[in-house]
Design an enzyme around this catalytic site. Structure first.
Site, PDB file in Angstrom:
ATOM      1  CG  HIS A 278     -21.831  55.426 -36.908  1.00  0.00           C
ATOM      2  ND1 HIS A 278     -23.032  54.394 -36.564  1.00  0.00           N
ATOM      3  CD2 HIS A 278     -22.320  56.267 -37.662  1.00  0.00           C
ATOM      4  CE1 HIS A 278     -24.008  54.972 -37.083  1.00  0.00           C
ATOM      5  NE2 HIS A 278     -23.791  56.022 -37.547  1.00  0.00           N
ATOM      6  CB  CYS A 279     -18.401  55.333 -41.469  1.00  0.00           C
ATOM      7  SG  CYS A 279     -18.520  57.105 -40.670  1.00  0.00           S
ATOM      8  CB  ILE A 280     -16.377  51.073 -43.294  1.00  0.00           C
ATOM      9  CG1 ILE A 280     -15.389  52.336 -43.411  1.00  0.00           C
ATOM     10  CG2 ILE A 280     -16.107  50.069 -44.364  1.00  0.00           C
ATOM     11  CD1 ILE A 280     -14.030  52.071 -43.121  1.00  0.00           C
ATOM     12  CG  ASP A 283     -21.896  55.115 -43.740  1.00  0.00           C
ATOM     13  OD1 ASP A 283     -22.710  55.086 -42.952  1.00  0.00           O
ATOM     14  OD2 ASP A 283     -20.702  56.007 -43.768  1.00  0.00           O
TER      15      ASP A 283
END
Length: 448
Positions: A278-280, A283
């Site tokens: 979900h992040c890299i 974001d």
């Protein structure tokens, strides 16, 4: 200069420090569930909130629905009545502290989609009372807490920092990491007033080894974005090096493993078939979007994003060319087994997994794509990959593996017997160097 604390702030501080403050955790996913369990294990009462009734029913039964969170950690908290689970948002007023752990995806135009944060904040506002502390943990762009959440919460007349308290503390979960779990990772905390900051710091001291105060909520938001931009850029670098060194007939994994023996100035990152989680993958685009407001351009970050986004195409090209060279056929009409649909090894998390995009690309080229994953039995509903929704994985059977034209290793789970895989499969396309790490040398294995 001393700060005069409001009476309800002092009361909340006493409850937090005494471990009696009820902590509401909104969003029982990969961030919210381990956080809720951590507070329960610190003997704090927790109200677990999620709109998914299946998750709530599981929690009430003392069961876990996330593979790396053992149900044996949940059941005792339910029995001791420290963990109370609900899907009723009207109960948010019961909590002294509310931690928001909801998704922050991208829109189709790669812009921040804050609908879950906004909806959750609006639900909190309906029952907001004096003396509550609200903390956002979801990853987002700098300014979200002040510019998006605060106006919604203050619409009823209560004032942040005076009547209720507002802070930001970025989640730092790494699902499946055996070394660093929720309670072993320092917590960054930022707020726009000292009372809110001090209350948030006091809260997290119950569950983490260290708290780091920064000067504002926006600074804390920037910390999280920076952490993930750093990883995205370095992964893009090694992905580009992989292409360059492969053309030179140099093993990029050997290069990285040798380079990391330098005790300073180098941190190893490894190439792969694309970014997941979900992040890299998400974001950096939050920062890119926000930077435009200040007439700033994130050329370096956007280039890294493009390199990482192009890696699945490279994998498909290598697989197609190899099938053509070895068997006189490309992908059309071939049967491909994708090994691993989780975005990283040893977890059951498929969010933003490059494996899903690879499966769609394989099928778009006229091939069939099945999958095997020891941690994922079925691809549950995804917004981005509807053609794959509710597809079941195939069982591990060497005789069946032999019937596929190629096996694509997209995720290097430890539970896989790679020697047996290479023996059974006519061709293995390895994007993670899983076979190399297992000491397997075979002409059947082609790295991509």
């Amino acid at each position: 200069m001393s700060i005069e604390w409001p009476a309800h702030g002092l009361k909340l501080q006493a409850r937090i420090e005494g471990g009696t403050a009820k902590i509401g955790v909104i969003g029982m996913g990969y961030v919210g569930l381990p956080l809720a369990v951590a507070f329960c294990e610190a003997n704090c009462p927790v109200l677990a909130v999620d709109l998914d009734d299946a998750k709530i029913d599981a929690l009430k039964s003392g069961q876990s629905y996330i593979k790396h969170i053992d149900g044996a950690r949940i059941a005792p908290q339910v029995e001791a009545k420290r963990l109370d689970a609900t899907s009723d948002l009207d109960r948010l007023g019961e909590a002294d502290v509310l931690l928001i752990c909801v998704p922050t995806p991208l829109s189709r135009h790669l812009e921040p989609d804050l609908k879950y944060v906004e909806a959750t904040t609006a639900a909190i506002a309906k029952t907001l009372r004096r003396g509550q502390l609200v903390i956002l943990e979801s990853t987002t762009y700098p300014g979200t807490t002040r510019e998006v959440m605060q106006p919604i919460l203050e619409a009823g007349g209560l004032i942040a920092g005076k009547d209720f308290f507002l802070a930001y503390s970025p989640e730092r979960e790494d699902p499946g990491n055996p070394t660093y779990s929720t309670t072993q990772i320092p917590k960054v905390v930022g707020a726009d007033d000292k009372v809110s900051a001090d209350l948030a710091l006091a809260l997290y001291k119950h569950v983490v080894p260290q708290t780091i105060a920064v000067s504002s909520a926006a600074t804390a938001e920037a910390v999280k974005i920076t952490e993930n931009v750093f990883r995205a850029v370095n992964i893009a670098l090694v992905n580009e090096l992989k292409l360059i060194f492969t053309a030179m007939d140099i093993d990029v994994w050997e290069v990285i493993d040798a380079a990391k023996t330098k005790p300073f100035g180098f941190m190893p990152f490894y190439p792969g078939p694309g970014l997941g989680g979900h992040c890299i993958p998400i974001d950096p685009f939050y920062l890119t979007w926000k930077a435009r407001e200040f007439n700033q351009h994130t050329k370096f970050i956007e280039l890294a994003g493009q390199i990482n986004a192009d890696m699945p195409q490279h994998v498909i090209r290598v697989m197609s060319d190899t099938l053509d060279a070895r068997f006189g056929r490309g992908l059309r009409g071939s049967r491909i087994l994708v090994l691993g649909v989780a975005y990283k090894k040893n977890v059951d998390d498929i969010r933003e997994s490059p494996s899903l995009r690879l499966m769609e690309m394989i099928e778009a080229r006229g091939a069939t794509a099945d999958f095997h994953d020891p941690h994922v039995a079925q691809i549950n509903g995804t917004r981005e990959h509807p053609t794959l929704n509710y597809r079941h994985g195939v069982a591990w059977d060497p005789a069946e593996i032999a019937k596929y034209d190629a096996v694509l290793i997209a995720t290097d789970h430890d539970a896989v017997d790679y020697a047996a895989l290479v023996e059974a499969a006519p061709l293995v396309i390895d994007t993670r160097n899983a076979c190399g790490k297992a000491g397997i040398v075979s002409e059947k294995v082609v790295r991509a």
